[in-house]
Design an enzyme around this catalytic site. Structure first.
Site: not given
Ligand SMILES: *Cc1c(COP(=O)(O)O)cnc(C)c1O
Length: 415
Positions: A275, A313, A343-344, A371
């Site tokens: 996670p 995001r 500037c976008e 993120y």
């Molecule tokens: C990005 C990623 C995660 C984590 O994803 P979440 O949505 O932030 O939990 C886990 N494993 C892999 C291989 C990823 O690329």
């Protein structure tokens, strides 16, 4: 738990006022709550305690050394996607023996470094990578634990940019190919088939795609077992979604564990989970300040000192983040588009937000712990923001705001 609450109409991060944080560290500034991260880690650990489990926090969600150190202290392992992330985990005091290395295009030097560090497992995403892995392990005379990342061809019903488990995506190998590749692994003296893994996407709000994915993965585990390939672990990836709006209904780690439970029943396997967002997403916000209010062709803009380079995001995924005034005032609310100085036209942090604000007001962009800073850039030669970790009444500046000197420290002008 929500660590960001109003006291006397002033937004606080745990016990510290966000106005004081902005005063002390300037804006834009990311603020993380230690208690919230701990709480979410424990929610996973408690929900999954029925099985031997490695919680390999996905470093790319938030790779601040302070956050990694906190998670290492809690006993987390780590899911990395680059040599840079490996070095961060090591620097933060993480245990290399609990690292899984994911990613479709690992370079040879990255594989070498990870082999030397003694990571737990390489998540392999193609035949070509498996072959490179074998030849590097042979050349270094260090056997490698590998797991094949299976792409179960499931639609996770999330944003196309964060769905990774469809057969047309670049990630993983098909079940059929995985069967062949495990044979190849069995024939190698330098590769150990330790596990199998998958990761079908991010911000999943529905458990059904997980269920479907686990069915495919565990079917493969059984098939391998029949072939005499006994795996040690099953890595079910990350992807559990989080609430961004009050009305969002999201599964919690307990419900997630209930989906896993029947598959793990009676097996001698370790569970690995990866996670990222679900641990840090709700534990952070981005503070910024209103520079100007502007009305243009009937639209009201709140122009703030944070931008898409600080927080991508909304521009990249059209992600919706709650935006609130740090000082809650009684007054007429007006609908604003909250935009930054870049500037976008894509540099919008939120559209049509009802706010009672003026020039100089502080705003909080919520749920920016995952993120967020990790995607920040220097576009428009803007310095990346400061990061602060709050622990009760204490605030730690865990990353200074970038300086002008840092901005071009590595550049040269030819004679
Ligand atoms: C990005 C990623 C995660 C984590 O994803 P979440 O949505 O932030 O939990 C886990 N494993 C892999 C291989 C990823 O690329």
């Amino acid at each position: 738990m929500n660590p960001f609450v109003y006291r006397d109409n002033l937004l606080h991060a745990e016990k510290v006022s966000c106005a004081e944080l902005a005063e002390a560290y300037g804006t834009p500034c990311y603020v993380y709550s230690k208690a919230a991260i701990q709480d979410r880690y424990h929610a996973f650990a408690d929900a999954l305690q029925g099985w031997p489990t490695k919680i390999c926090y996905s470093v790319k969600a938030n790779s601040s050394l302070a956050v990694l150190n906190l998670l290492a202290q809690l006993g987390a392992g780590f899911d990395i996607v680059s040599a840079g992330e490996l070095e961060r985990v090591v620097r933060a005091g993480g245990d290399a023996g609990k690292i899984v290395f994911s990613g479709v295009a690992k370079r040879a030097d990255e594989i070498r470094r990870a082999l030397l560090a003694g990571i737990y497992c390489f998540n392999i995403e193609s035949r070509a990578e498996l072959e490179r892995m074998e030849s590097i392990a042979r050349e270094m005379d260090i056997p490698a634990n590998v797991s094949l990342r299976v792409n179960p061809d499931v639609d996770p019903n999330t944003h196309p940019y964060i769905s990774t488990g469809l057969k047309e995506n670049k990630f993983g190998v098909s079940i059929e190919q995985a069967r062949e590749l495990y044979r190849q692994v069995a024939d190698s003296r330098y590769l150990h088939a330790t596990g199998v893994d998958c990761h079908i996407g991010s911000q999943l709000l529905d458990l059904a795609p997980f269920q479907f994915c686990f069915e495919k993965i565990f079917e493969l585990v059984d098939w391998l077992d029949e072939q005499g390939v006994r795996l040690q672990h099953v890595d079910v990836g990350g992807g559990l979604g989080i609430p961004y709006a009050h009305a969002d209904q999201v599964p919690d780690p307990v419900q997630y564990a209930r989906v896993i439970a029947p598959f793990m029943q009676g097996r001698q396997l370790e569970l690995v989970v990866e996670p990222g967002r679900a641990i840090v997403g709700n534990a952070g916000l981005l503070l910024c300040r209103v520079e100007y209010l502007k009305n243009s062709a009937g639209r009201n803009f709140a122009l703030v000192d944070a931008a898409m380079n600080d927080f991508l995001r909304p521009s990249l995924y059209s992600a919706w983040h709650q935006i609130s005034a740090v000082h809650r005032e009684d007054g007429d609310e007006v609908l604003y588009d909250v935009a930054g100085p870049v500037c976008e036209s894509a540099d919008l942090l939120g559209c049509q937000r009802s706010l009672c604000i003026r020039e100089g007001s502080l705003l909080a962009i919520h749920d920016a712990g995952a993120y967020g800073f990790v995607m920040a850039s220097n576009y428009n030669s803007r310095m990346r923001p400061a990061e602060v970790l709050v622990d009760g009444e204490q605030a730690w500046l865990v990353r200074k705001r970038e300086s002008i000197e840092q901005l071009f420290a590595d550049e040269v002008i030819p004679d």
